[in-house]
Design a protein around this motif. Structure first.
Motif, short mmCIF file in Angstrom:
data_model
loop_
_atom_site.label_atom_id
_atom_site.label_comp_id
_atom_site.label_asym_id
_atom_site.label_seq_id
_atom_site.Cartn_x
_atom_site.Cartn_y
_atom_site.Cartn_z
N THR A 105 -11.27 25.69 19.31
CA THR A 105 -11.08 24.26 19.21
C THR A 105 -9.79 24.00 18.45
N ARG A 106 -9.01 23.05 18.96
CA ARG A 106 -7.76 22.66 18.29
C ARG A 106 -7.76 21.16 18.08
N TYR A 107 -7.30 20.76 16.91
CA TYR A 107 -7.16 19.35 16.58
C TYR A 107 -5.71 19.10 16.16
N ARG A 108 -5.12 18.09 16.69
CA ARG A 108 -3.78 17.70 16.25
C ARG A 108 -3.94 16.75 15.07
N TRP A 109 -3.19 16.97 14.02
CA TRP A 109 -3.30 16.15 12.82
C TRP A 109 -3.03 14.68 13.11
N GLN A 110 -2.28 14.39 14.16
CA GLN A 110 -2.00 12.99 14.52
C GLN A 110 -3.28 12.22 14.83
N GLY A 111 -4.32 12.90 15.26
CA GLY A 111 -5.59 12.24 15.59
C GLY A 111 -6.53 12.11 14.40
N LEU A 112 -6.07 12.50 13.24
CA LEU A 112 -6.91 12.49 12.05
C LEU A 112 -7.14 11.07 11.54
N ASN A 113 -8.37 10.74 11.23
CA ASN A 113 -8.69 9.45 10.61
C ASN A 113 -8.53 9.52 9.10
N GLN A 114 -9.11 10.56 8.50
CA GLN A 114 -9.03 10.71 7.05
C GLN A 114 -9.48 12.11 6.65
N VAL A 115 -9.12 12.51 5.43
CA VAL A 115 -9.60 13.76 4.86
C VAL A 115 -10.41 13.40 3.63
N ILE A 116 -11.65 13.85 3.60
CA ILE A 116 -12.53 13.57 2.48
C ILE A 116 -12.74 14.87 1.72
N GLU A 117 -12.43 14.84 0.43
CA GLU A 117 -12.58 16.04 -0.40
C GLU A 117 -13.89 15.97 -1.17
N THR A 118 -14.62 17.08 -1.14
CA THR A 118 -15.83 17.24 -1.94
C THR A 118 -15.62 18.47 -2.82
N PRO A 119 -16.51 18.76 -3.74
CA PRO A 119 -16.32 19.94 -4.58
C PRO A 119 -16.27 21.26 -3.79
N ASP A 120 -16.94 21.32 -2.64
CA ASP A 120 -17.03 22.56 -1.86
C ASP A 120 -16.04 22.67 -0.71
N ALA A 121 -15.61 21.53 -0.18
CA ALA A 121 -14.83 21.57 1.06
C ALA A 121 -14.03 20.29 1.24
N TRP A 122 -13.13 20.36 2.21
CA TRP A 122 -12.49 19.16 2.73
C TRP A 122 -13.10 18.90 4.09
N TYR A 123 -13.34 17.64 4.40
CA TYR A 123 -13.81 17.25 5.72
C TYR A 123 -12.70 16.46 6.38
N ALA A 124 -12.08 17.05 7.38
CA ALA A 124 -11.06 16.37 8.15
C ALA A 124 -11.79 15.58 9.23
#
Length: 156
Positions: A105-124
């Protein structure tokens, strides 16, 4: 940015990701559950023998506390065997790519809505329910710093 790492399968991380996604969409259900709970209490206060009142309370409690755990357990159970082999994560300035032994699976960063940071991970977040989990423990401290700097420069 050029980050590349192998990420072993971790059922607990999968559960955290599914819980994260479910909780984002369950606020309305929890409010409805609270309304049903209060309605049930009022109905039972007026008539303690009222069966619907007890049904309202049970339904309200289920909406408030049982739906997310059931969704998470079901989501884990329904996952393909493909993901249980771990994956290779590649992050560049243009793409985020996940490569499993049998899928990619590939995602282009241009399609990103937001990045949410938690203590364990980032959710793109690519949409409201599509999240790419970037586990912090899979990255070196230098890679974490590089990704943090990259996300700070993304358009909001």
């Amino acid at each position: 940015m050029q980050i590349s790492t192998s990420v072993p399968y971790d059922e607990e991380r999968l559960r955290r990701t599914l819980r994260f996604l479910a909780n984002r969409h369950m606020k309305t259900s929890r409010v409805l559950g609270a309304v049903l709970l209060v309605l049930g209490i009022v109905v039972i206060a007026v008539d303690p023998t009222s069966i619907p009142g007890y049904g309202f309370i049970a339904g309200g409690l289920a909406l408030m506390f049982a739906v997310v755990p059931i969704m998470v357990a079901s989501g884990v159970r329904l996952q393909s065997e493909v993901i249980k082999q771990g994956y290779h994560l590649s992050l560049t300035d243009e793409w985020a790519q996940i490569t499993y032994p049998l899928a990619e699976t590939r995602y282009r960063w241009q399609g990103l809505n937001q990045v949410i940071e938690t203590p364990d991970a980032w959710y793109a977040m690519f949409g409201r329910a599509q999240a790419l989990t970037i586990p912090k423990q899979a990255l070196t401290p230098a890679q974490r710093a590089e990704f943090t700097a990259f996300t700070a420069n993304l358009p909001k």
